[in-house]
Write a protein that holds these residues in place. Structure first.
Motif, PDB file in Angstrom:
ATOM      1  N   ALA A 107       0.806  -1.229   0.000  1.00 23.33           N
ATOM      2  CA  ALA A 107       0.000   0.000   0.000  1.00 23.33           C
ATOM      3  C   ALA A 107       0.834   1.271   0.000  1.00 23.33           C
ATOM      4  CB  ALA A 107      -0.992   0.014   1.167  1.00 23.33           C
ATOM      5  N   THR A 108       2.174   1.174   0.071  1.00 24.24           N
ATOM      6  CA  THR A 108       3.014   2.366  -0.027  1.00 24.24           C
ATOM      7  C   THR A 108       2.897   2.961  -1.430  1.00 24.24           C
ATOM      8  OG1 THR A 108       4.596   1.426   1.537  1.00 24.24           O
ATOM      9  CG2 THR A 108       5.362   3.254   0.174  1.00 24.24           C
ATOM     10  N   ARG A 109       2.746   4.271  -1.516  1.00 28.20           N
ATOM     11  CA  ARG A 109       2.671   4.928  -2.814  1.00 28.20           C
ATOM     12  C   ARG A 109       4.079   5.322  -3.252  1.00 28.20           C
ATOM     13  NH1 ARG A 109      -2.909   8.582  -2.992  1.00 28.20           N
ATOM     14  NH2 ARG A 109      -4.281   6.890  -2.241  1.00 28.20           N
ATOM     15  N   VAL A 110       4.482   4.767  -4.389  1.00 33.76           N
ATOM     16  CA  VAL A 110       5.827   5.004  -4.903  1.00 33.76           C
ATOM     17  C   VAL A 110       5.701   5.619  -6.298  1.00 33.76           C
ATOM     18  CG1 VAL A 110       8.044   3.967  -5.536  1.00 33.76           C
ATOM     19  CG2 VAL A 110       6.715   3.032  -3.607  1.00 33.76           C
ATOM     20  N   GLY A 111       6.241   6.825  -6.448  1.00 34.29           N
ATOM     21  CA  GLY A 111       6.224   7.476  -7.747  1.00 34.29           C
ATOM     22  C   GLY A 111       7.256   6.865  -8.681  1.00 34.29           C
ATOM     23  N   VAL A 112       6.848   6.470  -9.880  1.00 29.81           N
ATOM     24  CA  VAL A 112       7.758   5.879 -10.866  1.00 29.81           C
ATOM     25  C   VAL A 112       7.996   6.913 -11.956  1.00 29.81           C
ATOM     26  CG1 VAL A 112       8.138   3.990 -12.494  1.00 29.81           C
ATOM     27  CG2 VAL A 112       6.881   3.578 -10.351  1.00 29.81           C
ATOM     28  N   VAL A 113       9.246   7.410 -12.036  1.00 35.19           N
ATOM     29  CA  VAL A 113       9.629   8.430 -13.012  1.00 35.19           C
ATOM     30  C   VAL A 113      10.743   7.833 -13.865  1.00 35.19           C
ATOM     31  CG1 VAL A 113      10.252  10.832 -13.357  1.00 35.19           C
ATOM     32  CG2 VAL A 113       9.174  10.127 -11.201  1.00 35.19           C
ATOM     33  N   MET A 114      10.373   7.140 -14.931  1.00 38.95           N
ATOM     34  CA  MET A 114      11.368   6.415 -15.712  1.00 38.95           C
ATOM     35  C   MET A 114      11.044   6.492 -17.200  1.00 38.95           C
ATOM     36  SD  MET A 114      11.864   2.981 -13.337  1.00 38.95           S
ATOM     37  CE  MET A 114      13.475   2.586 -13.972  1.00 38.95           C
ATOM     38  N   GLU A 115      12.113   6.504 -17.996  1.00 39.91           N
ATOM     39  CA  GLU A 115      11.946   6.370 -19.431  1.00 39.91           C
ATOM     40  C   GLU A 115      11.530   4.931 -19.738  1.00 39.91           C
ATOM     41  OE1 GLU A 115      12.198   9.009 -21.217  1.00 39.91           O
ATOM     42  OE2 GLU A 115      13.250  10.336 -19.807  1.00 39.91           O
ATOM     43  N   THR A 116      11.043   4.710 -20.960  1.00 41.30           N
ATOM     44  CA  THR A 116      10.686   3.350 -21.353  1.00 41.30           C
ATOM     45  C   THR A 116      11.950   2.505 -21.461  1.00 41.30           C
ATOM     46  OG1 THR A 116       8.750   4.128 -22.574  1.00 41.30           O
ATOM     47  CG2 THR A 116       9.572   1.938 -23.112  1.00 41.30           C
ATOM     48  N   LEU A 167       0.084  16.129  -4.817  1.00 41.38           N
ATOM     49  CA  LEU A 167      -1.301  15.858  -5.199  1.00 41.38           C
ATOM     50  C   LEU A 167      -1.687  14.407  -4.945  1.00 41.38           C
ATOM     51  CD1 LEU A 167      -3.799  17.194  -6.562  1.00 41.38           C
ATOM     52  CD2 LEU A 167      -2.883  16.393  -8.745  1.00 41.38           C
ATOM     53  N   THR A 168      -0.737  13.487  -5.140  1.00 34.60           N
ATOM     54  CA  THR A 168      -1.033  12.061  -5.019  1.00 34.60           C
ATOM     55  C   THR A 168      -0.581  11.452  -3.691  1.00 34.60           C
ATOM     56  OG1 THR A 168       1.063  11.539  -6.134  1.00 34.60           O
ATOM     57  CG2 THR A 168      -0.912  11.722  -7.516  1.00 34.60           C
ATOM     58  N   GLY A 169      -0.014  12.255  -2.827  1.00 36.90           N
ATOM     59  CA  GLY A 169       0.436  11.723  -1.543  1.00 36.90           C
ATOM     60  C   GLY A 169       1.669  10.846  -1.658  1.00 36.90           C
ATOM     61  N   THR A 170       2.521  11.157  -2.617  1.00 40.64           N
ATOM     62  CA  THR A 170       3.727  10.352  -2.858  1.00 40.64           C
ATOM     63  C   THR A 170       4.921  10.989  -2.149  1.00 40.64           C
ATOM     64  OG1 THR A 170       2.877   9.680  -5.016  1.00 40.64           O
ATOM     65  CG2 THR A 170       5.235   9.389  -4.624  1.00 40.64           C
ATOM     66  N   ARG A 171       5.642  10.178  -1.372  1.00 43.94           N
ATOM     67  CA  ARG A 171       6.818  10.685  -0.665  1.00 43.94           C
ATOM     68  C   ARG A 171       8.084   9.911  -1.034  1.00 43.94           C
ATOM     69  NH1 ARG A 171       3.806  13.964  -0.532  1.00 43.94           N
ATOM     70  NH2 ARG A 171       2.808  15.056   1.199  1.00 43.94           N
ATOM     71  N   LEU A 172       7.967   8.982  -1.944  1.00 44.54           N
ATOM     72  CA  LEU A 172       9.103   8.167  -2.355  1.00 44.54           C
ATOM     73  C   LEU A 172       9.062   8.022  -3.874  1.00 44.54           C
ATOM     74  CD1 LEU A 172      11.491   6.299  -1.519  1.00 44.54           C
ATOM     75  CD2 LEU A 172       9.828   4.422  -1.407  1.00 44.54           C
ATOM     76  N   LEU A 173      10.183   8.313  -4.549  1.00 40.28           N
ATOM     77  CA  LEU A 173      10.245   8.264  -6.008  1.00 40.28           C
ATOM     78  C   LEU A 173      11.223   7.190  -6.459  1.00 40.28           C
ATOM     79  CD1 LEU A 173      10.319  12.078  -6.927  1.00 40.28           C
ATOM     80  CD2 LEU A 173       8.348  10.533  -6.849  1.00 40.28           C
ATOM     81  N   LEU A 174      10.829   6.428  -7.456  1.00 39.79           N
ATOM     82  CA  LEU A 174      11.676   5.409  -8.071  1.00 39.79           C
ATOM     83  C   LEU A 174      11.996   5.881  -9.486  1.00 39.79           C
ATOM     84  CD1 LEU A 174      12.992   2.615  -8.080  1.00 39.79           C
ATOM     85  CD2 LEU A 174      10.772   1.622  -8.637  1.00 39.79           C
TER      86      LEU A 174
END
Length: 1005
Positions: free
Chosen positions: A515-524, A557-564
Motif C-alpha cells: 500500500a506504499t505509494r511510490v512514484g515511478v519516473v522512468m523512461e521506457t 497531489l497524489t500523496g507520494t513521498r518516495l520516487l523510483l
C-alpha cells in the motif's frame, strides 16, 4: 505321280513336323530357362542386398577434403585439386535430418558434379549425426545457424570471395536465417529448394495451421523433452508422410530385382532414401522449429531469436532464387513463396519445377532442370551468363492453389494413382483438410477468448489478481518463453520474473511495504517494466509520472513521498526533496547524485543478502485494492485517475479478447508505460494474452520501421496522433510488406485512421474507449465504421445513454423521476453499471432506472447509432455553448481531419462580448494547400447548427506528451489578425468565406 506327289507331300509334311518339333523343344527350353535365369538373378541380387544393404554400383562419390572441423560441423571442399582461379563460390547446406551426401547422391549428375563442371567452386556444410557427435542431442536451431555463419566466414577468408548460399528444405531456412543474422555480410545470393517460409499459407499436405500449432505445443511440452528423434524414426516418419509412394517404390524395386542394369543407375539414390540418408533430429532444434516457425510463423513475421538476438528476413538485401516444387507436399508452393513478402528489401526470383520435395534436388528431374538452372543463375550473377529463361520474378500476390498448380497436381496424382492402383484417400484427405482448416480458423478466436472472459467474470472483491500475479503464472507455465523485447534483445519469462523478485527484495530493504505509494519516473526501458511489476508483486501502489513533469506538484497531489527513477531522471526526482531510489542502467554506471539528496542505488543492493520479512507474501493484491495512480495534464489542471487491480485486469483481459491476442503475437508498445494506453492496453493486453511485448524507447519512425520487421510485430499500440509521425516519415511506402495485423489504441482522428488503413493494408484499427473510474470499455472490433468507438466489450460494464443537458449539467428525467434513455442518434451521457468493486460514493449515481440501482457516469457524451455502435461527441466540460445551442467538438475535428490537406485540428469555444463562437484551428500538411471550399465540403456531414463559426489556419498545433493536440496551447497563443487563411461560415450561402477585418470587428466586438 500320285505316289510321288504323296511322298513329296509326306516328305514335306515330315520335314515340317521335324522342324516344328525342334522349335517346340527350343521354345520349351526358353520357357524353362528364362524364369530360372530370372529367379537366379533375383536371388543373387537379393542376397547382395541382404548382405551389403544394396547392389554394388559404380557411381563414385565426388572427391572432397574436410577443410575445417568444429563441434557443430565439418566443412567439405569438393574437387579440392581443381585450382582454377576466379571461380564463383557456393556453400551448400543440408537440412538437419538429411546427410550432407544429398548434394552428391547422383555423382557426376548430382549437385556438386554439375556445378563443378559449370566452373563453380563447391563447399558443403556437414552437420554430422547427433547420435555420434558430442552433445549432438542438445543442439538447438541457433547452433545450426551459427555453424553456417562460421562456415561462410571460413570460405570467405580462404577464397577471398562472397558465397552463393544454398539450402535444401530446412537447409534453405538456415540459409535465409544466416543471411539475415549476418546482415548479408559475405553472401552474394541465396538459393533454396522447397524451403517453406510462410507456415500459415501452406502446411505440409494441406494440414490446418491451427491443428498443427496445437500439436506443436503438445510435442514440445510432452514429447521432445523426453524422447530423442532417431534417424530410424525420421526415416519412418518421412515414409509415412506418403505411404503410397513408399510402397510403390519398394514394389518397383522388387519387380525389377532381376534386372541389375535397370536398377544400378538408381541404386545409390534408393539406398539414400531407404536407409543411408537420414539423421536424427535433436529435440531442442525441433522445439525451436515447431515453436518459432510453425506455431508463431516467425520466418514470415520476423522476430525469431538466435542467441537472444532478434532477426528478421527483412534484413536480407541480396538476390534470392527459390525453387518451387509444383507437386511438393512438404514445401508447399504457397509456403515457399512467402519469402517474397518476408524479405521485402531483396529481389526475389523463382523457378517452378514439376517435382516433389526430394525430386527438387536429386534424381533425373534435378539433373535435367534444377542444377543446370542453378549453374546458370550463379554464372549470371557473376557476369558470365544471361538470366536463365526458367527464372522469373516472384509475385507478391498470395496464391494458395493456383490453376496451374492445381492442374499439374491433378495430372501428377492421377498418374500416381494409376501406377499404384489406388486410392481415393488423398482426395478425401484434401477435402477434409480444407474443411478442418476452416473450422479451426473460425473457432480459434472464440477458444482463446472464452477462458479470459470466464476468468474476468469470476473476479470478486477478494480475488487476488494483479500484474505481478499474472507474470508469475506465465513464468511457471513457460519459463523459457519470450516475454519482452527491447533494443534488439529478448528477455525470457524466467529472466524477467527473477529480475522482478530481485527488485522486490531491494524495495523491501529500503522500507517499502504493501500500500506504499511510490512514484515511478522512468523512461521506457526494461527496468521500468520491472519496477512497475515489482511494486505490483509487493502490493504497493505505483504512481506513474511522466519524466519532465512537474514532479513536486504531482507528488503532493497524489500523496507520494518516495520516487523510483532511472539515472536519466535522477536530478529532477531529487529536486522534489523526497527520497529517491535509482534503478536501471546496470551496476557499473556512475550516478551524479545532487548534494544533500537522499538517494539509494537499488542496483548496489545484493538481493541474496536481503532477508524477507514475515509479512511478505508475493502478489497479495486484491481486485478491490488500488494498484496504480495515473496523472495527466499540466499546470493548474492535473487529472488524477485511480486504477484498482480489477480495473487493470478489466482492460487487460478485455484488450486480449477484443484483439484476439495470443502467443503468436508481438505487441509493439509505442505509448509510454506511464500512459493509460501503455499500462492498461499494451502491457495489460499482452500479459493477459500471453503475447510478446516489444518496448519502444520513443516514437522514432525510422526505428519503428526497422523494429517492426526485426521483432515480427503483429500488433501496434498507439495513442492519439502517434501514427501521424510514422505516416509522414514515409518509412513504410504504400504496398510495402509488413507483419502488422492490427493497431490498437484510443483517440486516433478519423482522417489519420483512414491514412493508417491505406498505408498498412490489410491491417485493421481497433479503437478503444475506456473509463478509468468504473468498468466501461467500448471497442470497435470490426473496424468497419471509421471513427466509431464500437460496442461494450464482453465481461465489462453494461452501458446506457441517458438524456443530458450540457448547458445546465443536468440529467433529464421522465415523469416518473427516473432518467430518460436516449433515442438512437440522440446525444447523451454515457453511464455504466457498477460492480461491487467500485465505490459509488465517489461520484456514482443511484436510482437511475430503478430504486437502488447503481451506475457510474463517464465524463463523455456519446450518441448511439441504429446498429448499436457508440460515437464520441465531446467531454462534458468542453461542449461549446453557442446561442443556437450546444456544439460538440468531436464531430467537428473528425470532419476537418478527413480533409487530406489537414494535419491536425482543435475545436473550442471563443467568448466574445455577447456570445460564444464555435471556432476550429487547423494546421496543414507539408506540401498541401487548404482552401475554404475544402472546409465547406468537409463539414457538410454535420448538421448546420453544428458547423463551426470560424475556421482558421495556424502554423503548428502543439501536442501533449501523449500526442494529443493541445487545445489549451492554441487558445493560449491567441488569435492573430484575420487574413486569407481565416474563414467564417456564411449561414445564408452555407459556404466558408474569407473573414474580412470589418466583419471580424463586428463578430468579435
Amino acid at each position: 505321280m500320285a505316289s510321288s506327289s504323296g511322298r513329296v507331300g509326306a516328305g514335306d509334311a515330315g520335314q515340317g513336323q521335324e522342324k516344328s518339333g525342334s522349335e517346340a523343344v527350343k521354345f520349351n527350353a526358353r520357357s524353362v530357362v528364362g524364369p530360372i535365369e530370372r529367379l537366379v538373378a533375383t536371388a543373387q541380387n537379393g542376397l547382395e542386398v541382404i548382405r551389403f544393404g544394396g547392389l554394388v554400383h559404380e557411381i563414385e562419390s565426388s572427391p572432397y577434403e574436410v577443410v575445417e572441423r568444429k563441434r557443430m560441423y565439418r566443412l567439405r571442399h569438393y574437387f579440392p585439386d581443381d585450382t582454377v582461379a576466379d571461380r564463383p563460390v557456393v556453400v551448400l547446406v543440408p537440412p538437419i535430418m538429411v546427410t550432407a551426401e544429398i548434394w552428391d547422391v547422383n555423382g557426376a549428375d548430382g549437385a556438386v558434379g554439375i556445378l563443378h563442371e559449370g566452373g563453380i567452386d563447391c563447399w558443403v556444410v556437414d552437420f554430422g549425426s547427433p547420435a555420434t557427435e558430442e552433445g549432438g542431442w542438445d543442439r538447438d536451431l541457433a547452433d545450426h545457424v551459427l555453424a553456417v555463419s562460421s562456415a561462410i566466414d571460413t570460405v570467405n577468408e580462404i577464397t577471398g570471395r562472397g558465397v552463393h548460399l544454398m539450402g535444401y528444405s530446412q537447409g534453405g531456412m538456415f540459409a535465409y536465417q544466416t543471411a539475415a543474422y549476418r546482415n548479408g555480410k559475405g553472401v552474394e545470393s541465396i538459393v533454396t529448394f522447397g524451403s517453406p517460409v510462410d507456415a500459415v499459407a501452406g502446411m505440409p499436405f494441406g494440414l490446418p495451421h491451427g491443428l498443427v500449432s496445437d500439436a506443436a505445443d503438445f510435442l514440445t511440452d510432452h514429447v521432445l523433452n523426453r524422447l530423442p528423434i532417431t534417424d530410424s524414426m525420421v526415416r519412418l516418419g518421412f515414409q509415412a508422410l506418403d505411404p503410397v509412394k513408399t510402397a510403390r517404390a519398394r514394389i518397383d524395386f522388387l519387380r525389377q530385382l532381376h534386372n541389375r542394369e535397370a536398377l544400378l543407375p538408381k541404386e545409390r539414390q534408393r539406398r539414400f532414401l531407404e536407409a543411408d540418408g537420414w539423421l536424427g533430429y535433436p529435440g531442442p532444434a525441433l522445439t525451436d522449429l515447431l515453436q518459432q516457425f510453425v506455431k508463431h510463423n516467425r520466418m514470415m513475421l520476423g522476430g525469431f531469436v538466435i542467441r537472444d538476438q532478434l532477426i528478421s528476413l527483412a534484413e536480407i538485401t541480396c538476390p534470392i532464387l527459390a525453387f518451387v516444387g509444383e507437386v511438393d507436399d512438404i514445401g508447399q508452393p504457397a509456403a515457399v513463396r512467402g519469402i517474397v513478402r518476408a524479405a521485402p528489401n531483396a529481389e526475389v526470383y523463382e523457378a517452378c519445377i514439376v517435382a516433389g520435395h526430394f525430386g527438387l534436388v536429386s534424381g533425373s528431374t534435378a539433373t535435367r532442370q534444377t542444377w543446370p538452372v542453378v549453374r546458370d543463375w550463379v554464372n549470371y550473377l557473376s557476369g558470365r551468363a544471361d538470366l536463365p529463361t526458367q527464372v522469373e520474378r516472384m509475385s507478391t500476390e498470395v496464391v494458395r492453389n493456383g490453376p496451374r498448380t492445381g492442374l499439374t497436381r491433378a495430372v501428377h496424382a492421377l498418374g500416381s494413382l494409376a501406377e499404384a492402383g489406388t486410392s481415393l484417400g488423398k482426395t478425401i484427405e484434401g477435402v477434409a483438410g480444407q474443411t478442418l482448416r476452416g473450422t479451426v480458423e473460425l473457432t480459434g478466436e472464440a477458444a482463446r477468448a472464452l477462458p479470459r472472459l470466464t476468468r474476468l467474470g469470476m473476479i470478486q472483491p477478494h480475488t487476488r489478481i494483479s500484474l505481478g500475479r499474472l507474470l508469475s503464472e506465465q513464468a511457471r507455465r513457460g519459463p523459457q518463453r519470450e516475454l519482452f523485447l527491447f533494443d534488439d534483445r529478448v528477455h525470457t519469462q524466467e529472466a524477467v520474473n527473477q529480475r522482478i523478485d530481485n527488485v522486490v527484495r531491494g524495495l523491501i530493504s529500503v522500507g517499502v511495504r504493501p500500500a506504499t505509494r511510490v512514484g515511478v519516473v522512468m523512461e521506457t526501458r526494461p527496468s521500468a517494466l520491472a519496477a512497475v511489476a515489482a511494486l505490483s508483486r509487493l502490493g504497493a501502489v505505483a504512481v506513474l509520472l511522466a519524466p519532465g513533469s512537474e514532479l513536486s506538484k504531482v507528488a503532493d497531489l497524489t500523496g507520494t513521498r518516495l520516487l523510483l527513477t532511472d539515472p536519466e531522471n535522477l536530478a529532477s526526482a531529487a529536486a522534489t526533496g523526497h527520497r529517491v531510489l535509482v534503478l536501471g542502467g546496470g551496476d557499473a554506471r556512475g550516478l551524479d547524485i545532487p548534494a544533500g539528496a537522499d538517494v539509494v542505488d537499488l542496483e548496489q543492493i545484493d538481493p541474496a543478502k536481503v532477508a524477507l520479512p514475515a509479512w511478505y507474501r508475493p502478489n497479495p493484491g486484491l481486485a478491490r485494492e488500488l494498484a496504480y495512480i495515473l496523472v495527466t495534464g499540466t499546470g493548474d489542471k492535473f487529472d488524477v485517475k485511480y486504477v484498482t487491480n480489477h480495473r487493470w485486469a478489466l482492460s487487460a483481459f478485455g484488450t486480449a479478447s477484443a484483439a484476439d491476442l495470443g502467443r503468436h503475437d508481438t505487441v509493439y508498445c509505442l505509448a509510454p508505460l506511464h500512459h493509460s494506453s501503455g499500462l492498461l492496453v499494451s502491457l495489460g493486453g499482452a500479459v493477459a494474452g500471453g503475447s510478446r511485448i516489444a518496448l519502444a524507447r520513443s516514437l522514432d519512425p525510422a526505428r519503428f520501421a526497422e523494429e517492426v520487421h526485426r521483432y515480427g510485430v503483429t500488433v501496434v499500440t498507439y495513442t492519439w496522433t502517434m501514427m501521424r509521425d510514422i505516416l509522414d516519415a514515409d518509412t513504410f511506402p504504400n504496398g510495402h510488406p509488413h507483419p502488422i495485423r492490427l493497431f490498437i489504441g484510443s483517440g486516433m482522428p478519423r482522417g489519420l485512421w483512414r491514412r493508417t488503413l491505406e498505408r498498412f493494408e490489410p491491417a485493421r484499427v481497433l479503437e478503444f474507449y475506456a473509463s478509468i473510474e468504473g468498468d466501461v470499455v467500448l471497442a470497435n472490433v470490426s473496424g468497419t465504421k471509421v471513427g466509431s468507438k464500437g460496442r461494450p466489450v464482453p465481461g465489462t460494464a453494461k452501458v446506457e445513454l441517458i438524456a443530458y443537458d450540457p448547458l445546465t449539467d443536468e440529467i433529464q428525467v421522465e415523469d416518473t423521476g427516473f432518467a430518460r434513455r436516449c433515442a438512437d442518434n440522440e446525444v447523451g451521457l454515457l453511464i455504466g453499471t457498477v460492480s461491487d468493486l467500485v465505490d459509488v460514493s465517489a461520484g456514482g449515481l443511484r436510482g437511475v432506472f430503478a430504486p437502488g440501482d447503481s451506475w457510474m457516469p463517464t465524463e463523455n457524451l456519446f450518441r448511439r447509432d441504429a446498429d448499436g455502435d457508440y460515437w464520441l461527441m465531446d467531454r462534458r466540460d468542453t461542449v461549446i455553448p453557442t446561442p443556437r445551442g450546444p456544439v460538440y467538438t468531436q464531430p467537428v475535428v473528425d470532419a476537418l481531419n478527413d480533409i487530406t490537406a489537414v494535419d491536425m485540428e482543435v475545436a473550442f469555444g471563443l467568448p466574445t462580448r455577447d456570445r460564444v463562437l464555435a471556432v476550429a484551428a487547423v494546421s496543414v500538411r507539408s506540401g498541401f494547400t487548404l482552401a475554404p471550399k475544402d472546409v465547406t465540403e468537409a463539414v457538410r456531414v454535420l448538421p448546420a447548427d453544428q458547423r463551426p463559426d470560424i475556421v482558421y489556419v495556424v502554423d503548428d498545433i502543439p501536442r501533449s506528451r501523449t500526442y494529443r493536440p493541445s487545445t489549451r496551447a492554441v487558445q493560449a497563443a491567441g488569435r492573430s489578425e484575420p487574413d486569407d487563411n481565416t474563414w467564417w461560415y456564411n449561414r445564408t450561402t452555407e459556404n466558408y468565406e474569407v473573414l474580412t477585418p470589418d466583419l471580424a470587428a463586428r463578430l468579435f466586438a
